[in-house]
Motif scaffolding. Structure first.
Motif, PDB file in Angstrom:
ATOM      1  N   LEU A  18       0.860  -1.204  -0.077  1.00 21.98           N
ATOM      2  CA  LEU A  18       0.035  -0.052  -0.092  1.00 21.98           C
ATOM      3  C   LEU A  18       0.826   1.170  -0.033  1.00 21.98           C
ATOM      4  O   LEU A  18       0.686   2.097  -0.682  1.00 21.98           O
ATOM      5  N   VAL A  19       1.876   1.120   0.841  1.00 22.81           N
ATOM      6  CA  VAL A  19       2.841   2.341   0.932  1.00 22.81           C
ATOM      7  C   VAL A  19       3.459   2.633  -0.575  1.00 22.81           C
ATOM      8  O   VAL A  19       3.772   3.663  -0.906  1.00 22.81           O
ATOM      9  N   ALA A  20       4.080   1.484  -1.049  1.00 24.78           N
ATOM     10  CA  ALA A  20       4.765   1.376  -2.331  1.00 24.78           C
ATOM     11  C   ALA A  20       3.803   2.152  -3.272  1.00 24.78           C
ATOM     12  O   ALA A  20       4.245   2.783  -4.219  1.00 24.78           O
ATOM     13  N   ALA A  21       2.439   1.730  -3.266  1.00 23.07           N
ATOM     14  CA  ALA A  21       1.615   2.042  -4.424  1.00 23.07           C
ATOM     15  C   ALA A  21       1.442   3.466  -4.200  1.00 23.07           C
ATOM     16  O   ALA A  21       1.033   4.129  -5.214  1.00 23.07           O
ATOM     17  N   LEU A  22       1.119   4.127  -3.180  1.00 20.31           N
ATOM     18  CA  LEU A  22       0.973   5.439  -2.796  1.00 20.31           C
ATOM     19  C   LEU A  22       2.050   6.586  -2.979  1.00 20.31           C
ATOM     20  O   LEU A  22       1.905   7.662  -3.412  1.00 20.31           O
ATOM     21  N   TRP A  23       3.303   5.870  -2.819  1.00 24.19           N
ATOM     22  CA  TRP A  23       4.215   6.988  -2.675  1.00 24.19           C
ATOM     23  C   TRP A  23       4.371   7.698  -3.818  1.00 24.19           C
ATOM     24  O   TRP A  23       4.693   8.792  -3.810  1.00 24.19           O
ATOM     25  N   PRO A  24       4.614   6.903  -5.119  1.00 25.51           N
ATOM     26  CA  PRO A  24       4.725   5.663  -5.599  1.00 25.51           C
ATOM     27  C   PRO A  24       6.097   5.279  -5.753  1.00 25.51           C
ATOM     28  O   PRO A  24       6.824   6.039  -6.159  1.00 25.51           O
ATOM     29  N   ALA A  25       6.211   3.914  -5.661  1.00 25.51           N
ATOM     30  CA  ALA A  25       7.667   3.300  -5.668  1.00 25.51           C
ATOM     31  C   ALA A  25       7.444   1.971  -6.482  1.00 25.51           C
ATOM     32  O   ALA A  25       7.406   0.936  -5.700  1.00 25.51           O
ATOM     33  N   PRO A  26       7.531   1.916  -7.634  1.00 25.75           N
ATOM     34  CA  PRO A  26       7.356   0.694  -8.480  1.00 25.75           C
ATOM     35  C   PRO A  26       8.249  -0.304  -8.357  1.00 25.75           C
ATOM     36  O   PRO A  26       7.534  -1.377  -8.210  1.00 25.75           O
ATOM     37  N   VAL A  27       9.479  -0.120  -8.375  1.00 28.46           N
ATOM     38  CA  VAL A  27      10.467  -1.124  -7.726  1.00 28.46           C
ATOM     39  C   VAL A  27      10.171  -1.758  -6.620  1.00 28.46           C
ATOM     40  O   VAL A  27      10.218  -3.042  -6.654  1.00 28.46           O
ATOM     41  N   LEU A  28      10.160  -1.120  -5.682  1.00 24.26           N
ATOM     42  CA  LEU A  28       9.786  -1.766  -4.450  1.00 24.26           C
ATOM     43  C   LEU A  28       8.274  -2.538  -4.203  1.00 24.26           C
ATOM     44  O   LEU A  28       8.230  -3.526  -3.890  1.00 24.26           O
ATOM     45  N   PHE A  29       7.572  -1.800  -5.042  1.00 23.25           N
ATOM     46  CA  PHE A  29       6.086  -2.581  -5.083  1.00 23.25           C
ATOM     47  C   PHE A  29       6.423  -3.961  -6.005  1.00 23.25           C
ATOM     48  O   PHE A  29       5.849  -4.900  -5.511  1.00 23.25           O
ATOM     49  N   GLY A  30       7.029  -3.837  -6.753  1.00 25.90           N
ATOM     50  CA  GLY A  30       7.147  -5.269  -7.691  1.00 25.90           C
ATOM     51  C   GLY A  30       7.889  -6.107  -6.885  1.00 25.90           C
ATOM     52  O   GLY A  30       7.588  -7.315  -7.005  1.00 25.90           O
ATOM     53  N   ALA A  31       9.102  -5.759  -6.210  1.00 28.55           N
ATOM     54  CA  ALA A  31       9.740  -6.635  -5.113  1.00 28.55           C
ATOM     55  C   ALA A  31       8.844  -7.178  -4.252  1.00 28.55           C
ATOM     56  O   ALA A  31       8.841  -8.689  -4.013  1.00 28.55           O
ATOM     57  N   VAL A  32       8.213  -6.469  -3.543  1.00 28.57           N
ATOM     58  CA  VAL A  32       7.234  -7.024  -2.267  1.00 28.57           C
ATOM     59  C   VAL A  32       6.174  -7.741  -2.937  1.00 28.57           C
ATOM     60  O   VAL A  32       5.903  -8.981  -2.370  1.00 28.57           O
ATOM     61  N   ALA A  33       5.612  -7.541  -4.126  1.00 29.73           N
ATOM     62  CA  ALA A  33       4.750  -8.272  -4.745  1.00 29.73           C
ATOM     63  C   ALA A  33       4.995  -9.646  -5.017  1.00 29.73           C
ATOM     64  O   ALA A  33       4.379 -10.722  -4.906  1.00 29.73           O
ATOM     65  N   ALA A  34       6.279  -9.684  -5.636  1.00 27.38           N
ATOM     66  CA  ALA A  34       6.927 -10.861  -6.137  1.00 27.38           C
ATOM     67  C   ALA A  34       6.948 -11.885  -4.768  1.00 27.38           C
ATOM     68  O   ALA A  34       6.700 -13.161  -5.006  1.00 27.38           O
ATOM     69  N   ALA A  35       7.422 -11.246  -3.839  1.00 23.78           N
ATOM     70  CA  ALA A  35       7.740 -11.867  -2.548  1.00 23.78           C
ATOM     71  C   ALA A  35       6.433 -12.496  -2.042  1.00 23.78           C
ATOM     72  O   ALA A  35       6.463 -13.675  -1.482  1.00 23.78           O
TER      73      ALA A  35
END
Length: 578
Positions: A18-35
């Motif tokens: 949620l934080v990565a999406a609102l920030w937005p921080a796509p790379v962080l979002f992708g890493a956490v989503a994959a995990a």
């Protein structure tokens, strides 16, 4: 601890997403989503039953996937804007994936429902006339449709790259899901004729009549009790008469050992009582006293005989329920005397001594290893406290600890009863404690054998925990020198080996009263609740060898003719009208 870590990772991903999406921080979002996908895969395997508990508090897998998709939409809205047509297409695609999943779930449930409603299922009978369709691949027949949910990884991870890749990912996921759902339709269509109960019963009945069964082995019970029927299958296979196995619970057949005997499973009492194909049989053998026996007992042309699933001093071996059978078959004179003493209404002339044919493979020789092997095989906790014979809860961990600490070292084979923990969870806890002790001992030995250690050479002893059907109990008998067990058929059957054994006195009865109440213990060492007698049993002189030979004859009858011959004679007596 491992389960808590997995659950923490499972739930902790979403605030970060949620934080990565609102920030937005796509790379962080992708890493956490994959995990998060990896954790979803691991959770059912490493953290059960916590994922099921999450579902009960409305945090199930569907909600978690939907939440991740929502956050992917937020990320796209923050990075590319929500006013683009691509964004609307992406949102629609996400929803359509769930619609396709619902379609697949409905078809998978329909297929399962049609197969589970078959009035009779078979094994080792030719029922090709039913044209039973092959089952679809595992992911397709999974009504949970988890594989379909995971297709959303394409748009979710695509959102890291932008709205167009995410929308393209949704389109691919939608097409793949739709193809999978549509692939189920031919299976459902081919299974439709199986819902015709009359036709299924007719086709199976024709095949059973063609086989012409003469002897029936009937079994109904929980899957954990499948051993009760399993132990008689090799004996039935050796009969000169055509035998068939009749089951009542769906899926039970796969819990029985591989056998060439035909099997039919008829769950409905009405279907069983009207299944005329069994009318040609003359003898029905029962291995357990359960309520559903009455459905087979209603068939008047069948002579009923109770075999039991063990011959022991337990109350199950002189149960008043046994009065309902035409005959009660016991191993030897001890079995007859149990019914006489119990006075439960079983007439003496209806009791027949047939031996224990299963025991013919049990050796009187030990495994011949440079160390002794002790088999600890406790019974379960029984249906009520009056039947409580297990040592597992009060003595089990201390017995195993003493065996592991014994010097010189011993090998321990631990084989609990298949129904352990069925009624009392403290038995399950004691079982787990014993398994942990044995695993820790194995780990310690592995470390001591490491090349970096300088300890002297020690005998390579590998302990064994047996919780499944393999190795068989009788194979464990052949692999051990000594037995420690409770009042049960294990003690009686072990006497076929003529090896020393010890029996736990869980109730703390005086020794004389204990042996009088449980005759199968007369040639064994008595273990008190404080483990008194254990040291003498492990290290003392064996003075009971002759007593064991004498007791063996009392329990199982004469050595000649052998048990299989006597069992066959009992069957033939029924067919001759004796």
């Amino acid at each position: 601890m491992r389960r808590l870590i997995v659950i923490a990772a499972l739930l902790g991903c979403y605030p970060v997403l949620l934080v990565a999406a609102l920030w937005p921080a796509p790379v962080l979002f992708g890493a956490v989503a994959a995990a998060s996908y990896l954790v979803e895969y691991a959770a059912p395997r490493a953290a059960r039953p916590l994922p099921e508990l999450l579902a009960k508090v409305h945090l199930g897998i569907t909600l978690r996937f939907a939440a991740r998709e929502t956050m992917a939409l937020l990320l796209v809205a923050r990075t590319a804007g929500a006013e683009l047509p691509w964004f609307a297409a992406l949102a629609a695609g996400m929803l359509a994936i769930h619609a396709v999943r619902a379609l697949h779930t409905g078809l998978a449930l329909r297929l399962r429902q049609m197969l589970s409603r078959m009035p009779v299922t078979t094994r080792n009978l030719d029922v090709s006339g039913l044209r039973i369709p092959r089952m679809p691949p595992g992911p397709l027949r999974d009504a949970g449709s988890v594989a379909f949910l995971c297709l959303d990884a394409l748009p979710v991870l695509g959102s890291v790259l932008g709205v167009v890749p995410a929308t393209a990912g949704a389109a691919v996921a939608l097409a793949a899901g739709l193809a999978g759902a549509l692939a189920l339709i031919p299976y459902v269509r081919r299974a439709r004729p199986l819902t015709d109960r009359a036709r299924v019963l007719e086709v199976v009945g024709e095949q059973v009549e063609k086989y012409g069964p003469e002897v029936i082995l009937y079994f109904s019970g929980a899957t954990a009790a499948a051993y009760q029927a399993r132990m008689w299958l090799p004996t039935l296979e050796r009969l000169p008469r055509r035998a068939i196995v009749v089951l009542r619970e769906r899926g039970m057949a796969r819990h029985l050992e591989c056998t060439g005997l035909p099997m039919v499973c008829i769950p409905s009492s009405a279907d069983l009582m009207s299944f005329r194909a069994l009318a040609g049989a003359k003898l029905c053998l029962y291995v357990a006293n359960v309520g559903r026996n009455v459905h087979m007992l209603r068939i008047p042309t069948l002579r009923s005989a109770f075999l039991n699933h063990g011959d022991s001093d337990k109350e199950a071996s002189f149960n008043p329920f046994s009065r309902v059978y035409d005959e009660v078959w016991v191993a030897g004179p001890a079995g007859r005397d149990r019914y006489r003493r119990a006075k439960v209404g079983v007439r003496d002339e209806n009791i027949h001594e047939v031996g224990r044919p299963q025991l013919q493979g049990i050796s009187t020789e030990g495994p011949g290893l440079p160390y002794q092997t002790v088999l600890y095989a406790p019974t379960w906790e029984g249906w009520n406290d009056d039947l409580f014979h297990t040592s597992l809860i009060t003595m089990g961990p201390r017995i195993v600890r003493a065996l592991l600490d014994h010097r010189p070292p011993l090998r321990v084979i631990y084989k609990p009863h298949p129904l352990t923990g069925h009624r009392d969870k403290s038995a399950t806890r004691a079982h787990r404690k014993i398994v942990a002790m044995i695993e820790a001992a194995e780990l310690a030995k592995s470390k001591s054998r490491h090349p970096s250690t300088t300890a002297g050479a020690a005998p390579h002893i590998r302990h064994l925990v047996v919780t499944g059907p393999v190795p068989h109990l009788y194979d464990c008998f052949n692999d051990c020198d000594l037995l420690i067990s409770d009042i049960s058929s294990v003690v009686a059957d072990f006497l076929a080996s003529e090896k020393p054994y010890a029996v736990t006195n869980v109730a703390g009865l005086p020794e004389r009263a204990f042996h009088e109440r449980y005759p199968s213990t007369e040639a064994g060492v008595l273990l008190g609740a404080d483990l008194s007698g254990l040291a003498e049993f492990l290290d003392g002189e064996d003075t009971l060898a002759r007593a064991r030979v004498k007791l063996r004859s009392y329990l199982f009858g004469p050595e000649y003719p052998d048990a299989m011959t006597r069992f066959n004679a009992a069957v033939e007596r029924v067919f001759s009208g004796g």
